[in-house]
Design a protein around this motif. Structure first.
Motif, PDB file in Angstrom:
ATOM      1  N   VAL A 110     -31.772  10.294  39.987  1.00  0.00           N
ATOM      2  CA  VAL A 110     -30.820   9.505  39.199  1.00  0.00           C
ATOM      3  C   VAL A 110     -31.373   8.115  38.905  1.00  0.00           C
ATOM      4  N   PHE A 111     -30.907   7.568  37.781  1.00  0.00           N
ATOM      5  CA  PHE A 111     -31.169   6.187  37.405  1.00  0.00           C
ATOM      6  C   PHE A 111     -29.982   5.348  37.844  1.00  0.00           C
TER       7      PHE A 111
ATOM      8  N   ALA B   8     -20.655  18.489  38.354  1.00  0.00           N
ATOM      9  CA  ALA B   8     -21.227  17.359  39.088  1.00  0.00           C
ATOM     10  C   ALA B   8     -21.500  16.227  38.101  1.00  0.00           C
ATOM     11  N   VAL B   9     -20.431  15.524  37.716  1.00  0.00           N
ATOM     12  CA  VAL B   9     -20.529  14.462  36.725  1.00  0.00           C
ATOM     13  C   VAL B   9     -20.674  13.128  37.442  1.00  0.00           C
ATOM     14  N   LEU B  10     -21.681  12.355  37.039  1.00  0.00           N
ATOM     15  CA  LEU B  10     -21.954  11.073  37.666  1.00  0.00           C
ATOM     16  C   LEU B  10     -20.978  10.013  37.170  1.00  0.00           C
TER      17      LEU B  10
ATOM     18  N   ARG C 160     -26.857   7.509  36.006  1.00  0.00           N
ATOM     19  CA  ARG C 160     -27.107   8.599  35.059  1.00  0.00           C
ATOM     20  C   ARG C 160     -28.280   9.446  35.542  1.00  0.00           C
ATOM     21  N   ALA C 161     -28.299  10.669  35.076  1.00  0.00           N
ATOM     22  CA  ALA C 161     -29.379  11.577  35.448  1.00  0.00           C
ATOM     23  C   ALA C 161     -30.704  11.075  34.872  1.00  0.00           C
ATOM     24  N   ALA C 162     -31.772  11.195  35.666  1.00  0.00           N
ATOM     25  CA  ALA C 162     -33.080  10.702  35.225  1.00  0.00           C
ATOM     26  C   ALA C 162     -33.606  11.500  34.047  1.00  0.00           C
ATOM     27  N   ILE C 163     -33.248  12.774  33.960  1.00  0.00           N
ATOM     28  CA  ILE C 163     -33.645  13.609  32.821  1.00  0.00           C
ATOM     29  C   ILE C 163     -32.447  14.451  32.401  1.00  0.00           C
TER      30      ILE C 163
ATOM     31  N   SER D 265     -24.694  13.382  33.321  1.00  0.00           N
ATOM     32  CA  SER D 265     -24.195  12.038  33.005  1.00  0.00           C
ATOM     33  C   SER D 265     -22.832  12.099  32.327  1.00  0.00           C
ATOM     34  N   GLY D 266     -22.476  13.233  31.741  1.00  0.00           N
ATOM     35  CA  GLY D 266     -21.170  13.422  31.102  1.00  0.00           C
ATOM     36  C   GLY D 266     -20.812  14.886  31.108  1.00  0.00           C
TER      37      GLY D 266
END
Length: 323
Positions: free
Chosen positions: A163-164, A204-206, A211-214, A234-235
């Motif tokens: 994750v970022f 599994a929404v952040l 946000r997800a790295a990719i 991420s969404g």
């Protein structure tokens, strides 16, 4: 400072788990004995006289090298201390989730450490959250690496990708391992629902700020799920696949009953509750009245879960029984 910290950790393990510490000490002595024997053979093969000072110097040099250089296996060097961490956890009364974050953003936890941790979690009825390696920088790379991935366990789970998030120390976004985020999501779910009712289709929404790295496409999400890998998003996806969170069990290799995370955690919840709730029997004599009392206590516990809707059977007889 790191050496003092390691020394303090070792003394704490010796105090809290002396038996495990003595076992580790005996293993270290056996390792050194074998090391000396191997060095003696090496010296002889080179035509050198294996004197005691020379053997001691060679052994010290090799041990210092192992202490300074990180090992890919994750058992020696400053980058990993899986065995010591496992011993330290022996003194912890109870835990249900275990995370082992890497010591650096660009480092991985060694596979030996993961294996030790997975065995510990199986013994303690807990779940291990495994980080995907940093080299899995795309869904294709992850799927390729999963063909030879050695760790498959119904007591482990993995969330991909990394994750970022904002690094508050450096003041800029950085890539982090995903285990801490996964643990937070599970804790948030436990706060909202009972462990047996954690929504099976929940994505599994952040949260905002992470946000997800990719990005991972829908087809790759399904393929990763077949390997027991959950995907962070991420969404919310436009079309929900209904992929329930899974344990790190590959569907193609096993027909485990614990492929789904909520089912496995519910089973562990029952096991831990019964172990803790019936611990008093250790101090009682083995008599028929004791069996009847334990049977009644377990029956009441399961009946209470049934009234709360924990079981899927139409009746209690279809869901459980006590012998």
């Amino acid at each position: 400072a790191r050496g003092l910290g390691e020394l303090a950790g070792g003394l704490r393990v010796a105090r809290e788990a002396p038996g495990a510490y003595l076992l580790a000490f005996a293993g270290a002595v056996a390792f050194l004995a074998g090391h000396f024997a191997a060095l003696t053979l090496l010296f002889s093969a080179l035509g050198l006289t294996p004197s005691l000072p020379a053997l001691a110097f060679a052994s010290l040099a090799s041990v210092l090298s192992a202490a300074v250089l990180p090992s890919p296996a994750g058992t020696f060097g400053p980058m990993e201390s899986g065995f010591a961490a496992g011993l330290a956890l022996e003194g912890v009364p109870h835990f249900n989730l275990l995370c082992i974050p890497p010591r650096g953003r660009d480092l991985d936890v060694g596979m030996t450490t993961w294996m030790i941790a997975a065995r510990l979690c199986r013994q303690r009825q807990a779940m291990l959250i495994v980080d995907p390696p940093a080299s899995w920088d795309s869904a294709d790379a992850a799927l390729w690496a999963l063909r030879d991935w050695p760790l498959h366990s119904e007591d482990a789970l993995m969330y991909f990708p990394r994750v970022f998030a904002q690094d508050r120390l450096r003041g800029r976004p950085e890539v982090f391992a995903s285990s801490a985020v996964a643990a937070g999501m599970i804790a948030r779910s436990d706060d909202a629902w009972p462990v047996w009712a954690a929504a099976e289709g929940e994505e599994a929404v952040l949260r905002p700020g992470i946000r997800a790295a990719i990005a991972v496409g829908e087809a790759d999400r399904a393929r990763l799920a077949h390997h027991g890998v959950n995907v962070l998003q991420s969404g919310r996806a436009p079309a929900r696949l209904g992929l329930a969170p899974r344990t790190l069990v590959e569907e193609a290799r096993t027909a485990s009953d614990w492929r789904f995370l909520s089912a496995r955690r519910f089973a562990l919840f029952i096991t831990n509750s019964l172990l803790e709730g019936t611990r008093w029997v250790l101090f009682e004599r083995n008599r028929p009245w004791l069996w009847a009392r334990v049977r009644s206590q377990v029956q009441e516990f399961l009946d209470a879960l049934d009234r709360e809707g924990a079981f899927v059977g139409r009746s209690a007889a279809e869901s459980y029984f006590v012998i």
